[in-house]
Design a protein around this motif. Structure first.
Motif, PDB file in Angstrom:
ATOM      1  N   ARG A   1      19.875 -24.195 -48.467  1.00 38.32           N
ATOM      2  CA  ARG A   1      21.215 -24.256 -49.043  1.00 38.32           C
ATOM      3  C   ARG A   1      21.156 -24.602 -50.529  1.00 38.32           C
ATOM      4  N   GLN A   2      20.404 -25.626 -50.873  1.00 40.87           N
ATOM      5  CA  GLN A   2      20.353 -26.060 -52.264  1.00 40.87           C
ATOM      6  C   GLN A   2      19.759 -24.984 -53.165  1.00 40.87           C
ATOM      7  N   ALA A   3      18.663 -24.373 -52.727  1.00 45.69           N
ATOM      8  CA  ALA A   3      17.990 -23.376 -53.558  1.00 45.69           C
ATOM      9  C   ALA A   3      18.858 -22.136 -53.765  1.00 45.69           C
ATOM     10  N   VAL A   4      19.428 -21.630 -52.677  1.00 53.25           N
ATOM     11  CA  VAL A   4      20.235 -20.409 -52.784  1.00 53.25           C
ATOM     12  C   VAL A   4      21.546 -20.702 -53.507  1.00 53.25           C
TER      13      VAL A   4
ATOM     14  N   ASP B   1      28.077 -23.195 -51.460  1.00 56.63           N
ATOM     15  CA  ASP B   1      27.299 -23.750 -50.347  1.00 56.63           C
ATOM     16  C   ASP B   1      27.468 -22.900 -49.088  1.00 56.63           C
ATOM     17  N   ALA B   2      28.705 -22.472 -48.830  1.00 55.26           N
ATOM     18  CA  ALA B   2      28.945 -21.614 -47.668  1.00 55.26           C
ATOM     19  C   ALA B   2      28.265 -20.258 -47.837  1.00 55.26           C
ATOM     20  N   LEU B   3      28.308 -19.728 -49.053  1.00 59.06           N
ATOM     21  CA  LEU B   3      27.631 -18.455 -49.318  1.00 59.06           C
ATOM     22  C   LEU B   3      26.127 -18.591 -49.165  1.00 59.06           C
ATOM     23  N   ALA B   4      25.591 -19.737 -49.570  1.00 59.78           N
ATOM     24  CA  ALA B   4      24.157 -19.986 -49.421  1.00 59.78           C
ATOM     25  C   ALA B   4      23.792 -20.122 -47.947  1.00 59.78           C
ATOM     26  N   ASP B   5      24.603 -20.857 -47.194  1.00 61.09           N
ATOM     27  CA  ASP B   5      24.358 -21.004 -45.756  1.00 61.09           C
ATOM     28  C   ASP B   5      24.413 -19.655 -45.046  1.00 61.09           C
ATOM     29  N   HIS B   6      25.198 -18.743 -45.599  1.00 54.66           N
ATOM     30  CA  HIS B   6      25.334 -17.420 -44.971  1.00 54.66           C
ATOM     31  C   HIS B   6      23.975 -16.713 -44.897  1.00 54.66           C
TER      32      HIS B   6
END
Length: 202
Positions: free
Chosen positions: A136-139, A155-160
């Motif tokens: 999550r942090q990196a993306v 954060d939601a886009l990264a979790d995706h």
């Protein structure tokens, strides 16, 4: 030179990983792991105090390798100055290696562990949360750079992306088509590409 037993430990972990992914933790016995590893009960208990200890070490190793894969992707794009190009190159890297991912494993250990009632809520799941947060942090950092000032929930886009990896494993296994991994990663790249293009034009 004396042998330190590390090769035996790795062989047991490799066998356990295959069995847990294929059959689940509850359905995998110590005797099955020992047989699949071509080891002995004495060797098993030299390296692992119990089945629960095996699960903890197995998940920790898997999560560390997962974060290592993330870092490889970050290293590949580290020299790209343009934030949007860096994000899209990061995604392209995983698309390019999707067949390797599916060739080396048919599913994800995270799915197997997190669906086991005995393991959910135990310390065994802690490394998984650490891996989720690392991705999550990196993306999210890549997305922030590419999106600039934006109202998008990065954060939601990264979790995706993480969710896509896990969901694609299930889709590939359910359909018997490993090509879904590449196609799903491509779909996320297209999503990121459209969002970052829109942000630039605003």
């Amino acid at each position: 030179m004396p042998r330190d037993g590390s090769a035996t430990r790795i062989r047991i972990l490799d066998a356990a990983e295959r069995l847990v992914i294929d059959s689940g933790y509850a359905a995998t016995s110590i005797d099955q792991v020992i047989a699949a590893a071509g080891s002995s009960k004495g060797s098993f208990f030299h390296h692992f105090s119990s089945k629960a200890d095996l699960a903890e070490q197995l998940v920790r190793r898997y999560a560390e390798a997962d974060v290592g894969v993330l870092q490889e992707g970050l290293d590949v794009v580290a020299g790209i100055d343009d934030p949007r190009a860096r994000l899209l190159a990061f995604m392209a890297h995983f698309e390019d290696h999707a067949d390797e991912v599916m060739g080396s494993q048919s599913s994800c250990l995270y799915v197997a562990v997190l669906t086991e009632r005995q393991l959910v809520g135990s310390d065994t799941a802690v490394p998984i949360l650490g891996a989720v947060r690392a991705w999550r942090q990196a993306v999210a950092d890549l997305l922030r750079g590419a999106l600039g000032d934006s109202d998008h929930d990065v954060d939601a886009l990264a979790d995706h992306l993480f969710v896509t990896f896990e969901g694609a494993f299930i889709l590939c296994r359910a359909t018997g088509d490993p090509g879904h991994m590449r196609r799903q990663l491509s779909a996320v790249r297209v999503l990121y590409e459209a969002l970052t293009s829109q942000s630039r034009s605003e």
